[in-house]
Design a protein around this motif. Structure first.
Motif, PDB file in Angstrom:
ATOM      1  N   GLU A  88       6.275  -6.940   2.369  1.00 34.97           N
ATOM      2  CA  GLU A  88       5.861  -6.250   1.294  1.00 34.97           C
ATOM      3  C   GLU A  88       5.592  -6.995   0.108  1.00 34.97           C
ATOM      4  O   GLU A  88       6.683  -7.496  -0.140  1.00 34.97           O
ATOM      5  N   PHE A  89       4.304  -6.722  -0.186  1.00 40.61           N
ATOM      6  CA  PHE A  89       3.735  -7.820  -1.778  1.00 40.61           C
ATOM      7  C   PHE A  89       4.174  -7.088  -2.813  1.00 40.61           C
ATOM      8  O   PHE A  89       3.856  -5.591  -2.581  1.00 40.61           O
ATOM      9  N   GLU A  90       5.433  -7.276  -3.978  1.00 40.86           N
ATOM     10  CA  GLU A  90       5.860  -7.193  -5.107  1.00 40.86           C
ATOM     11  C   GLU A  90       3.996  -7.494  -6.120  1.00 40.86           C
ATOM     12  O   GLU A  90       4.858  -8.659  -6.678  1.00 40.86           O
ATOM     13  N   LEU A 118       1.161 -10.855  10.177  1.00 37.08           N
ATOM     14  CA  LEU A 118       1.432  -9.976   9.371  1.00 37.08           C
ATOM     15  C   LEU A 118       1.431  -8.758   9.707  1.00 37.08           C
ATOM     16  O   LEU A 118       0.103  -8.441  10.332  1.00 37.08           O
ATOM     17  N   GLN A 119       2.266  -7.975  10.059  1.00 35.98           N
ATOM     18  CA  GLN A 119       1.829  -6.413  11.182  1.00 35.98           C
ATOM     19  C   GLN A 119       2.697  -5.532  10.536  1.00 35.98           C
ATOM     20  O   GLN A 119       1.401  -3.694  10.565  1.00 35.98           O
ATOM     21  N   TYR A 120       3.314  -5.022   9.702  1.00 38.91           N
ATOM     22  CA  TYR A 120       3.647  -3.674   8.743  1.00 38.91           C
ATOM     23  C   TYR A 120       4.102  -4.309   6.892  1.00 38.91           C
ATOM     24  O   TYR A 120       4.743  -4.929   6.654  1.00 38.91           O
ATOM     25  N   VAL A 121       2.585  -3.809   6.542  1.00 31.66           N
ATOM     26  CA  VAL A 121       2.427  -4.502   5.293  1.00 31.66           C
ATOM     27  C   VAL A 121       2.686  -3.379   4.209  1.00 31.66           C
ATOM     28  O   VAL A 121       1.770  -2.376   4.651  1.00 31.66           O
ATOM     29  N   SER A 122       3.213  -3.355   2.956  1.00 28.21           N
ATOM     30  CA  SER A 122       2.677  -3.022   2.184  1.00 28.21           C
ATOM     31  C   SER A 122       2.770  -3.395   0.755  1.00 28.21           C
ATOM     32  O   SER A 122       2.855  -4.636   0.219  1.00 28.21           O
ATOM     33  N   PHE A 123       1.866  -2.945  -0.809  1.00 23.75           N
ATOM     34  CA  PHE A 123       2.066  -3.458  -1.203  1.00 23.75           C
ATOM     35  C   PHE A 123       2.402  -2.575  -2.237  1.00 23.75           C
ATOM     36  O   PHE A 123       2.280  -1.337  -2.735  1.00 23.75           O
ATOM     37  N   LYS A 124       3.263  -2.694  -3.369  1.00 19.73           N
ATOM     38  CA  LYS A 124       3.700  -2.088  -4.945  1.00 19.73           C
ATOM     39  C   LYS A 124       3.759  -2.897  -5.916  1.00 19.73           C
ATOM     40  O   LYS A 124       3.871  -3.909  -5.954  1.00 19.73           O
ATOM     41  N   VAL A 125       2.996  -2.193  -6.518  1.00 24.62           N
ATOM     42  CA  VAL A 125       1.802  -2.546  -8.070  1.00 24.62           C
ATOM     43  C   VAL A 125       2.737  -1.273  -8.738  1.00 24.62           C
ATOM     44  O   VAL A 125       3.449  -0.433  -8.848  1.00 24.62           O
ATOM     45  N   GLU A 133      -5.772  -5.120  -9.136  1.00 24.12           N
ATOM     46  CA  GLU A 133      -6.785  -6.402  -8.914  1.00 24.12           C
ATOM     47  C   GLU A 133      -6.109  -7.233  -7.725  1.00 24.12           C
ATOM     48  O   GLU A 133      -7.117  -8.183  -6.783  1.00 24.12           O
ATOM     49  N   ALA A 134      -5.016  -7.238  -8.378  1.00 28.72           N
ATOM     50  CA  ALA A 134      -4.136  -8.689  -7.487  1.00 28.72           C
ATOM     51  C   ALA A 134      -4.096  -7.986  -6.093  1.00 28.72           C
ATOM     52  O   ALA A 134      -4.189  -8.804  -5.483  1.00 28.72           O
ATOM     53  N   ALA A 135      -3.656  -6.847  -5.948  1.00 28.17           N
ATOM     54  CA  ALA A 135      -3.622  -6.781  -4.131  1.00 28.17           C
ATOM     55  C   ALA A 135      -4.829  -6.258  -3.779  1.00 28.17           C
ATOM     56  O   ALA A 135      -4.585  -6.893  -2.463  1.00 28.17           O
ATOM     57  N   SER A 154       1.862   2.686  -5.756  1.00 25.28           N
ATOM     58  CA  SER A 154       2.217   2.926  -7.406  1.00 25.28           C
ATOM     59  C   SER A 154       3.538   3.206  -7.760  1.00 25.28           C
ATOM     60  O   SER A 154       3.782   4.467  -7.771  1.00 25.28           O
ATOM     61  N   THR A 155       4.051   2.127  -8.605  1.00 23.69           N
ATOM     62  CA  THR A 155       5.040   2.709  -8.841  1.00 23.69           C
ATOM     63  C   THR A 155       4.756   3.792  -9.964  1.00 23.69           C
ATOM     64  O   THR A 155       6.287   4.464 -10.599  1.00 23.69           O
ATOM     65  N   ALA A 156       3.763   3.307 -10.482  1.00 22.96           N
ATOM     66  CA  ALA A 156       3.712   4.839 -12.112  1.00 22.96           C
ATOM     67  C   ALA A 156       3.154   5.158 -11.907  1.00 22.96           C
ATOM     68  O   ALA A 156       2.370   6.076 -10.777  1.00 22.96           O
ATOM     69  N   LYS A 157       2.120   5.311 -12.723  1.00 22.73           N
ATOM     70  CA  LYS A 157       0.364   5.531 -12.740  1.00 22.73           C
ATOM     71  C   LYS A 157      -0.202   4.987 -11.940  1.00 22.73           C
ATOM     72  O   LYS A 157      -0.080   3.709 -11.333  1.00 22.73           O
ATOM     73  N   PRO A 158      -1.196   5.786 -11.484  1.00 23.80           N
ATOM     74  CA  PRO A 158      -1.837   5.290  -9.912  1.00 23.80           C
ATOM     75  C   PRO A 158      -2.705   4.700 -10.292  1.00 23.80           C
ATOM     76  O   PRO A 158      -4.430   4.648 -10.365  1.00 23.80           O
TER      77      PRO A 158
END
Length: 436
Positions: A88-90, A118-125, A133-135, A154-158
């Motif tokens: 998970e990329f944070e 990488l097989q199971y990937v998520s991005f938390k921004v 944009e970095a994601a 998106s942890t807050a507004k999208p």
């Protein structure tokens, strides 16, 4: 001299350890490292390979990175492919967010050495456009990937909605084209569009099983129909109601499709009275359920009372209903009449009119109902007990706010919880806070 005396004292205390304790420690360590290792001092660099790998799997990423600097062998294990299949990329901006962020050096190391693992990937921004944009920049570099699941959160507004559509589509295209084995995608609140979906389908139609894409305003009914027509193994689908159509349900009901297991529909309105909701025909629902008889149809409503007119005027095979805003007595009455497959119902608000008759009708007609939640509503104690009596022990979840219940001449709140507990077959109390 003082230091020498202290050393002597310690040496005198050491032999007091019992033989039994020594034997227990021998058994414990011997089972992991072997008896011969016990006669030498512990060398962490010589731990068995599988033990170090197991330790690394339980460590948080930061601690794992620190542990990799212990020795060359630990650093080699740090880069074993098994440790990089799930990541998970944070991404957050330190000046505006309290969330932690994946270090840029580690990101570059992953792209350089582990993109193909990488097989199971998520991005938390966070809520910043820079993080989204970095994601996208990272996604654009995963040219050697073989990703199976992808999530954009998106942890807050999208914040992904603030990225240009061209930049977002270009980044996703890299993953869609190069992976060719995507089975699960969760990309809610993003500028996903129809051309991107066509690229997804062209490269992953045989593997895609789950697609969650609620609140993607650039996706049209034609785009989701393309997915339904070509991804015959699709098992779960989440979308906005404006994309749902008779044509889509019929496409999902064709013989070439596997049975859909889960259909989630978000029915959302931000501006009261400005959205005209269409009606899905009963024949389309019937065809869909006939093809997938065990499907769960989940609907989340965030509407104003005057916007419910298009719903539940005919029999609808919904199984789970959640109302995030106030819903009228008339609407709940239609649910009791026309939702025979209903399993769960949550009403966050209704008004100041008791819902006794509506709940009793739901208990009579919805024979599969097992979960109920009521928030800012009103029900008399007598009506509520009658509802529970009719449902009986099949109500495995019953979350009712205490202020919902109106005492009457027959039942006080103290007597109510005893009577309800009797009919449920377990101890029950009203909630002080909602649990849904």
């Amino acid at each position: 001299m003082k230091r020498a005396r202290q050393k002597v004292v310690v040496e005198k205390e050491a032999p007091q350890t019992s033989q039994k304790s020594k034997k227990q420690k021998t058994c414990l360590y011997g089972s992991v490292f072997g008896e011969s290792d016990l006669h030498t001092s512990m060398d962490w660099g010589s731990l068995p390979h599988h033990v170090i790998l197991r330790i690394f799997q339980f460590l948080p990423l930061v601690d794992r990175a620190r542990a990799s600097s212990v020795c060359r062998r630990w650093n080699e294990i740090f880069h074993i492919p098994d440790l990089w299949r799930r990541f998970e990329f944070e991404l957050s901006q330190p000046a505006t967010s309290y969330l932690k962020s994946t270090h840029p050096d580690l990101i570059q190391q992953i792209i350089k050495r582990h993109a193909d693992h990488l097989q199971y990937v998520s991005f938390k921004v966070d809520s910043s456009t820079e993080s989204a944009e970095a994601a996208c920049d990272i996604l654009s570099q995963l040219v050697n990937c073989s990703i199976k699941t992808l999530g954009l959160i998106s942890t807050a507004k999208p914040s992904f909605m603030n990225v240009s559509k061209a930049h977002f589509a270009s980044a996703l295209t890299v993953v869609f084209v190069n992976s060719k084995s995507l089975s699960s995608i969760k990309i809610d609140d993003t500028p996903l569009d129809d051309p991107s979906l066509k690229v997804l389908v062209a490269n992953n139609s045989d593997t895609l099983k789950l697609l969650k894409m609620s609140s993607c305003p650039h996706v049209s009914p034609a785009g989701i129909l393309c997915v339904a027509d070509q991804c015959h193994g699709l098992k779960e689908l989440a979308l906005n109601y404006y994309i749902l159509s008779d044509e889509l349900l019929l496409a999902l009901s064709s013989e070439k499709h596997v049975d859909l297991e889960h259909l989630r529909i978000d029915v959302v309105s931000e501006n009261p009275g400005q959205v005209q909701f269409h009606t899905i025909k009963k024949q389309s629902w019937d065809a869909f359920v006939k093809h997938s008889p065990k499907v769960n149809i989940v609907m989340y409503f965030f509407l104003y009372e005057e916007e419910f007119d298009a719903f539940f005027r005919e029999e609808t095979p919904v199984t789970h209903l959640y109302f995030g805003r106030a819903v009228s007595k008339a609407m709940l009455g239609r649910i009791g009449m026309n939702c025979p497959r209903l399993i769960e119902l949550v009403v966050c608000a209704n008004g100041l009119q008791p819902l006794d008759d509506e709940l009793i009708r739901i208990a009579e007609r919805c024979k599969n109902l097992t979960a109920m939640g009521l928030g800012e509503c009103e029900v008399t104690c007598r009506g509520f007990i009658e509802f529970v009596k009719m449902c009986g022990g099949r109500l495995t979840q019953l979350s009712i706010m205490e202020e919902v219940l109106i005492p009457d001449s027959d039942y006080s709140l103290d007597r109510l919880h005893l009577e309800v507990s009797k009919h449920l077959g377990r101890m029950w109390f009203p909630d002080m806070m909602p649990t849904w």
